[in-house]
Design a protein around this motif. Structure first.
Motif, PDB file in Angstrom:
ATOM      1  N   ASP A  74     188.558 -16.912 119.618  1.00 39.66           N
ATOM      2  CA  ASP A  74     189.872 -17.224 119.049  1.00 39.66           C
ATOM      3  C   ASP A  74     190.421 -18.561 119.549  1.00 39.66           C
ATOM      4  OD1 ASP A  74     190.454 -16.665 121.658  1.00 39.66           O
ATOM      5  OD2 ASP A  74     191.764 -14.949 121.252  1.00 39.66           O
ATOM      6  N   ASN A  75     189.697 -19.203 120.477  1.00 40.81           N
ATOM      7  CA  ASN A  75     190.021 -20.552 120.962  1.00 40.81           C
ATOM      8  C   ASN A  75     191.397 -20.605 121.626  1.00 40.81           C
ATOM      9  OD1 ASN A  75     189.093 -23.157 121.407  1.00 40.81           O
ATOM     10  ND2 ASN A  75     190.128 -23.984 119.611  1.00 40.81           N
ATOM     11  N   LYS A  76     191.776 -19.524 122.289  1.00 39.06           N
ATOM     12  CA  LYS A  76     193.021 -19.493 123.051  1.00 39.06           C
ATOM     13  C   LYS A  76     192.683 -19.481 124.539  1.00 39.06           C
ATOM     14  CE  LYS A  76     195.660 -17.009 119.522  1.00 39.06           C
ATOM     15  NZ  LYS A  76     196.437 -15.783 119.198  1.00 39.06           N
ATOM     16  N   ILE A  77     193.359 -20.333 125.281  1.00 37.60           N
ATOM     17  CA  ILE A  77     193.090 -20.405 126.714  1.00 37.60           C
ATOM     18  C   ILE A  77     193.558 -19.137 127.418  1.00 37.60           C
ATOM     19  CG2 ILE A  77     193.545 -21.696 128.834  1.00 37.60           C
ATOM     20  CD1 ILE A  77     191.699 -23.089 126.881  1.00 37.60           C
ATOM     21  N   LEU A  78     194.738 -18.668 127.086  1.00 40.76           N
ATOM     22  CA  LEU A  78     195.243 -17.431 127.691  1.00 40.76           C
ATOM     23  C   LEU A  78     194.885 -16.258 126.797  1.00 40.76           C
ATOM     24  CD1 LEU A  78     198.784 -18.604 128.879  1.00 40.76           C
ATOM     25  CD2 LEU A  78     196.685 -18.401 130.225  1.00 40.76           C
ATOM     26  N   PRO A  79     194.086 -15.305 127.295  1.00 38.85           N
ATOM     27  CA  PRO A  79     193.678 -14.168 126.443  1.00 38.85           C
ATOM     28  C   PRO A  79     194.871 -13.298 126.063  1.00 38.85           C
ATOM     29  CG  PRO A  79     192.304 -14.349 128.428  1.00 38.85           C
ATOM     30  CD  PRO A  79     193.478 -15.261 128.629  1.00 38.85           C
ATOM     31  N   GLU A  80     194.883 -12.868 124.818  1.00 37.19           N
ATOM     32  CA  GLU A  80     195.911 -11.917 124.395  1.00 37.19           C
ATOM     33  C   GLU A  80     195.660 -10.546 125.003  1.00 37.19           C
ATOM     34  OE1 GLU A  80     196.230 -11.758 120.198  1.00 37.19           O
ATOM     35  OE2 GLU A  80     196.911 -13.833 119.968  1.00 37.19           O
ATOM     36  N   THR A  81     194.388 -10.155 125.071  1.00 37.76           N
ATOM     37  CA  THR A  81     194.000  -8.884 125.699  1.00 37.76           C
ATOM     38  C   THR A  81     193.143  -9.205 126.922  1.00 37.76           C
ATOM     39  OG1 THR A  81     193.978  -7.829 123.517  1.00 37.76           O
ATOM     40  CG2 THR A  81     192.922  -6.638 125.339  1.00 37.76           C
ATOM     41  N   PHE A  82     193.729  -9.040 128.090  1.00 41.69           N
ATOM     42  CA  PHE A  82     193.039  -9.385 129.335  1.00 41.69           C
ATOM     43  C   PHE A  82     192.282  -8.162 129.837  1.00 41.69           C
ATOM     44  CE2 PHE A  82     192.507 -10.581 133.715  1.00 41.69           C
ATOM     45  CZ  PHE A  82     192.371 -11.955 133.664  1.00 41.69           C
ATOM     46  N   THR A  83     190.965  -8.317 130.065  1.00 47.32           N
ATOM     47  CA  THR A  83     190.151  -7.187 130.491  1.00 47.32           C
ATOM     48  C   THR A  83     189.098  -7.638 131.498  1.00 47.32           C
ATOM     49  OG1 THR A  83     188.619  -5.465 129.751  1.00 47.32           O
ATOM     50  CG2 THR A  83     188.632  -7.519 128.503  1.00 47.32           C
ATOM     51  N   PHE A  84     188.785  -6.760 132.449  1.00 49.69           N
ATOM     52  CA  PHE A  84     187.710  -6.983 133.416  1.00 49.69           C
ATOM     53  C   PHE A  84     186.446  -6.216 133.050  1.00 49.69           C
ATOM     54  CE2 PHE A  84     191.391  -8.131 136.006  1.00 49.69           C
ATOM     55  CZ  PHE A  84     190.932  -9.267 136.657  1.00 49.69           C
ATOM     56  N   ASP A  85     186.454  -5.555 131.906  1.00 52.11           N
ATOM     57  CA  ASP A  85     185.310  -4.718 131.531  1.00 52.11           C
ATOM     58  C   ASP A  85     184.021  -5.531 131.365  1.00 52.11           C
ATOM     59  OD1 ASP A  85     186.978  -2.566 131.586  1.00 52.11           O
ATOM     60  OD2 ASP A  85     187.331  -2.516 129.417  1.00 52.11           O
ATOM     61  N   ASN A  86     184.158  -6.793 130.948  1.00 50.06           N
ATOM     62  CA  ASN A  86     182.960  -7.597 130.747  1.00 50.06           C
ATOM     63  C   ASN A  86     182.182  -7.799 132.050  1.00 50.06           C
ATOM     64  OD1 ASN A  86     183.740  -7.879 128.059  1.00 50.06           O
ATOM     65  ND2 ASN A  86     184.808  -9.803 128.439  1.00 50.06           N
ATOM     66  N   TYR A  87     182.909  -7.945 133.144  1.00 49.27           N
ATOM     67  CA  TYR A  87     182.250  -8.157 134.438  1.00 49.27           C
ATOM     68  C   TYR A  87     181.629  -6.872 134.973  1.00 49.27           C
ATOM     69  CZ  TYR A  87     184.139 -12.855 134.747  1.00 49.27           C
ATOM     70  OH  TYR A  87     184.416 -14.181 134.504  1.00 49.27           O
ATOM     71  N   ILE A  88     182.017  -5.751 134.426  1.00 53.04           N
ATOM     72  CA  ILE A  88     181.369  -4.475 134.767  1.00 53.04           C
ATOM     73  C   ILE A  88     180.187  -4.220 133.847  1.00 53.04           C
ATOM     74  CG2 ILE A  88     181.713  -1.980 134.963  1.00 53.04           C
ATOM     75  CD1 ILE A  88     184.652  -2.526 135.571  1.00 53.04           C
ATOM     76  N   ASN A  89     180.360  -4.509 132.569  1.00 52.66           N
ATOM     77  CA  ASN A  89     179.298  -4.230 131.600  1.00 52.66           C
ATOM     78  C   ASN A  89     178.086  -5.141 131.778  1.00 52.66           C
ATOM     79  OD1 ASN A  89     180.935  -2.262 130.439  1.00 52.66           O
ATOM     80  ND2 ASN A  89     181.808  -3.677 128.944  1.00 52.66           N
ATOM     81  N   VAL A  90     178.315  -6.388 132.231  1.00 50.41           N
ATOM     82  CA  VAL A  90     177.195  -7.315 132.332  1.00 50.41           C
ATOM     83  C   VAL A  90     176.174  -6.841 133.365  1.00 50.41           C
ATOM     84  CG1 VAL A  90     178.258  -8.810 134.079  1.00 50.41           C
ATOM     85  CG2 VAL A  90     176.599  -9.755 132.475  1.00 50.41           C
ATOM     86  N   TRP A  91     176.635  -6.185 134.426  1.00 52.05           N
ATOM     87  CA  TRP A  91     175.705  -5.666 135.432  1.00 52.05           C
ATOM     88  C   TRP A  91     174.969  -4.438 134.924  1.00 52.05           C
ATOM     89  CZ3 TRP A  91     175.024  -8.884 139.370  1.00 52.05           C
ATOM     90  CH2 TRP A  91     176.046  -9.775 139.685  1.00 52.05           C
ATOM     91  N   GLN A  92     175.567  -3.742 133.944  1.00 57.05           N
ATOM     92  CA  GLN A  92     174.915  -2.571 133.372  1.00 57.05           C
ATOM     93  C   GLN A  92     173.943  -2.928 132.259  1.00 57.05           C
ATOM     94  OE1 GLN A  92     178.238  -0.195 132.085  1.00 57.05           O
ATOM     95  NE2 GLN A  92     178.847   0.392 134.167  1.00 57.05           N
ATOM     96  N   GLN A  93     174.208  -4.016 131.547  1.00 64.22           N
ATOM     97  CA  GLN A  93     173.371  -4.407 130.419  1.00 64.22           C
ATOM     98  C   GLN A  93     172.163  -5.246 130.841  1.00 64.22           C
ATOM     99  OE1 GLN A  93     173.855  -3.204 127.412  1.00 64.22           O
ATOM    100  NE2 GLN A  93     175.756  -2.177 127.995  1.00 64.22           N
ATOM    101  N   ALA A  94     172.215  -5.849 132.009  1.00 66.26           N
ATOM    102  CA  ALA A  94     171.121  -6.729 132.447  1.00 66.26           C
ATOM    103  C   ALA A  94     170.971  -6.625 133.963  1.00 66.26           C
ATOM    104  CB  ALA A  94     171.404  -8.170 132.033  1.00 66.26           C
ATOM    105  N   PRO A  95     169.750  -6.794 134.467  1.00 68.71           N
ATOM    106  CA  PRO A  95     169.528  -6.781 135.936  1.00 68.71           C
ATOM    107  C   PRO A  95     169.945  -8.098 136.569  1.00 68.71           C
ATOM    108  CG  PRO A  95     167.440  -7.109 134.803  1.00 68.71           C
ATOM    109  CD  PRO A  95     168.472  -6.902 133.727  1.00 68.71           C
ATOM    110  N   MET A  96     171.235  -8.392 136.542  1.00 68.52           N
ATOM    111  CA  MET A  96     171.732  -9.675 137.026  1.00 68.52           C
ATOM    112  C   MET A  96     171.443  -9.878 138.505  1.00 68.52           C
ATOM    113  SD  MET A  96     173.085 -11.611 134.716  1.00 68.52           S
ATOM    114  CE  MET A  96     173.995 -12.699 135.796  1.00 68.52           C
ATOM    115  N   LEU A  97     171.546  -8.802 139.298  1.00 72.97           N
ATOM    116  CA  LEU A  97     171.311  -8.942 140.733  1.00 72.97           C
ATOM    117  C   LEU A  97     169.870  -9.365 141.014  1.00 72.97           C
ATOM    118  CD1 LEU A  97     172.775  -8.633 143.427  1.00 72.97           C
ATOM    119  CD2 LEU A  97     171.932  -6.281 143.542  1.00 72.97           C
TER     120      LEU A  97
END
Length: 309
Positions: A74-97
């Protein structure tokens, strides 16, 4: 009492001189206030604009990592919906560690190997005097003009014959043979050292290895740190060699893992770009920290480049 003495001391009525007066403390001059001119305003405005252009992509990436799937672009610097779920899901979707560990392992070995090997070669070209030295150094510099694609296939065939394909070894072991750019950089620093220091160390009984390790290398510490940081950044963001040599996902480095995430969640059809941008932020932050830790060495290295003792 002489006239000169009377001029320097005060005698009271009883004839006893007064105690000498303490010297008056000198007040340091006030620093002159720097006038803010139109030229200064325009200069800082231009610097601020250029800085914003450079940091805007990372600001956008950081902002997108806190947005849900439907608001990433949406090209907005300040998110309308602020969420930390992405930082939780990324570790579950890929072996980032695991990918981060592989990247750290490869990056540290590659940076240390190229720094030591390039420093040894640069020391040899700067300290020793032998016939054909400039010609050999010119050949080393000429290798910088070879495109990487020219040596890509021969290198792959060598590592394939050694049975090292699908391992992490080809990603860092090539740096054991040095780099032409780093050899040139370090040689310039070594040439700036006073040769009298090496002669004095040799008179004290030091051999060539001791002179290099105890005298030359410590004096060229800024250049060595710059080489280490440059190669650390290059190995951390390298994608080409992992694409060529790595097959199994448990051996992926972070750039290779991001490519697999892009294929799976980006252009692969799932369109989970929030996972891709979040993983990108996680892998970018270490490089920013490394820059801030090493920035004073950049300034010191630039200030001492080209000086001759």
């Amino acid at each position: 009492m002489t006239a000169g003495a009377i001029g320097t001391e005060h005698v009271d009525d009883a004839g006893a001189p007064d105690a000498p007066r303490p010297a008056q403390a000198r007040v340091p001059p006030r620093p002159k206030k720097r006038k803010i001119t139109l030229k200064t305003i325009l200069l800082f405005t231009a610097l601020g604009a250029v800085t914003l252009v450079f940091i805007y992509p990372f600001i956008w990436l950081l902002s997108a990592s806190f947005k849900p799937q439907g608001e990433v672009f949406d090209n907005k610097i300040l998110p309308e919906t602020f969420t930390f779920d992405n930082y939780i899901n990324v570790w579950q979707q890929a072996p980032m560690l695991l990918w981060l560990w592989n990247t750290i392992f490869v990056t540290v070995l590659a940076a240390v190997a190229v720094t030591i090997s390039s420093a040894l070669v640069a020391w040899g070209f700067s300290y020793f005097r032998f016939r054909g030295r400039n010609f050999l150094f010119g050949i080393v510099l000429a290798t910088m003009m070879l495109p990487g694609a020219v040596t890509m296939i021969p290198q792959f065939l060598i590592w394939n014959n050694l049975g090292m394909v699908n391992t992490l070894t080809p990603l860092w072991a090539q740096n054991l043979f040095g780099s032409a750019f780093y050899i040139f950089l370090l040689r310039q620093f070594f040439l700036g050292l006073p040769r009298d220091l090496f002669d004095a160390a040799k008179i004290d009984g030091a051999n060539n290895w001791t002179i290099f390790a105890r005298v030359a290398a410590p004096l060229c510490k800024p250049a060595l740190i710059i080489t280490l940081i440059f190669e650390f950044q290059a190995a951390w963001t390298d994608l080409m060699r992992p694409l060529i040599y790595l097959r199994d996902s448990d051996k992926f480095t972070v750039p290779r893992g991001l490519k697999s995430l892009l294929d799976q969640y980006g252009f692969g059809g799932n369109w989970h770009w929030e996972i891709v941008v979040t993983a990108s932020v996680i892998t970018t932050i270490p490089m920013i920290i490394l820059f801030f830790l090493g920035q004073r060495h950049f300034v010191q290295g630039i200030a001492t480049t080209g000086t001759k003792g």
